[in-house]
Design a protein around this motif. Sequence first.
Motif, PDB file in Angstrom:
ATOM      1  N   GLY A  33       0.547  -2.188  -9.161  1.00 47.14           N
ATOM      2  CA  GLY A  33       0.575  -0.775  -9.550  1.00 47.14           C
ATOM      3  C   GLY A  33       0.270   0.147  -8.383  1.00 47.14           C
ATOM      4  O   GLY A  33       0.924   1.176  -8.189  1.00 47.14           O
ATOM      5  N   VAL A  34      -0.726  -0.201  -7.566  1.00 50.61           N
ATOM      6  CA  VAL A  34      -1.082   0.623  -6.401  1.00 50.61           C
ATOM      7  C   VAL A  34       0.049   0.623  -5.383  1.00 50.61           C
ATOM      8  O   VAL A  34       0.406   1.676  -4.833  1.00 50.61           O
ATOM      9  CB  VAL A  34      -2.405   0.120  -5.781  1.00 50.61           C
ATOM     10  CG1 VAL A  34      -2.663   0.760  -4.434  1.00 50.61           C
ATOM     11  CG2 VAL A  34      -3.567   0.389  -6.726  1.00 50.61           C
ATOM     12  N   VAL A  35       0.637  -0.534  -5.129  1.00 52.93           N
ATOM     13  CA  VAL A  35       1.761  -0.611  -4.178  1.00 52.93           C
ATOM     14  C   VAL A  35       2.939   0.217  -4.687  1.00 52.93           C
ATOM     15  O   VAL A  35       3.576   0.946  -3.919  1.00 52.93           O
ATOM     16  CB  VAL A  35       2.167  -2.085  -3.924  1.00 52.93           C
ATOM     17  CG1 VAL A  35       3.488  -2.173  -3.177  1.00 52.93           C
ATOM     18  CG2 VAL A  35       1.075  -2.797  -3.152  1.00 52.93           C
ATOM     19  N   ALA A  36       3.231   0.147  -5.977  1.00 51.32           N
ATOM     20  CA  ALA A  36       4.331   0.932  -6.545  1.00 51.32           C
ATOM     21  C   ALA A  36       4.060   2.429  -6.400  1.00 51.32           C
ATOM     22  O   ALA A  36       4.969   3.206  -6.076  1.00 51.32           O
ATOM     23  CB  ALA A  36       4.538   0.564  -8.012  1.00 51.32           C
ATOM     24  N   GLY A  72       5.589   7.744  -0.960  1.00 52.75           N
ATOM     25  CA  GLY A  72       6.232   7.841   0.357  1.00 52.75           C
ATOM     26  C   GLY A  72       7.690   8.236   0.245  1.00 52.75           C
ATOM     27  O   GLY A  72       8.193   9.032   1.039  1.00 52.75           O
ATOM     28  N   LEU A  73       8.367   7.699  -0.744  1.00 49.47           N
ATOM     29  CA  LEU A  73       9.769   8.052  -0.962  1.00 49.47           C
ATOM     30  C   LEU A  73       9.906   9.528  -1.348  1.00 49.47           C
ATOM     31  O   LEU A  73      10.793  10.226  -0.848  1.00 49.47           O
ATOM     32  CB  LEU A  73      10.366   7.161  -2.047  1.00 49.47           C
ATOM     33  CG  LEU A  73      11.842   7.319  -2.336  1.00 49.47           C
ATOM     34  CD1 LEU A  73      12.665   6.975  -1.105  1.00 49.47           C
ATOM     35  CD2 LEU A  73      12.250   6.452  -3.500  1.00 49.47           C
TER      36      LEU A  73
END
Length: 151
Positions: A39-42, A48-49
């Motif tokens: 979840g944190v990585v997503a 960033g995107l």
Amino acid sequence: MSTGQDAPTAESTRTDSLDARYGKTRAARPARWRRLVFGVVALLVSGGLAYAMYLNFGSAPIDGERVSFDEKPGDAMEITINVTRDDVNRPGVCVVRVRDKAGAESGRKEVLIQPGSKNSRVTTTIKSIGKPVTADIFGCSYDVPRYLSRP
């Protein structure tokens, strides 16, 4: 003779021996920390995107708009543009161009936008290699080439 216990079946003996050998199996489900990390990585990737898209597709610091164009003799066209910018103390450059009947670019010119007001109106004439039918702005930038900025 009965001892009060049921005789073991082949299935129960096999299951008991597998459990004894490998341990009891548990339901396959992702660990809680894995879901949290995913979840944190997503969230980081999507943030960033979104930031990259804002930088690329957000409002431009300097922008040009065509006001008018008029055909001139000798395969030339005059164009008038309005330039809006966020920093009035910096010079800018706009690339204007003319197109022929087929839509191909037939002439191009860089126009220096002097520092001054937030909105500037500039008129210039662009020479063409053939008969031009329209003129437009290719783009504007604060990256002024050195040959344009010399007095």
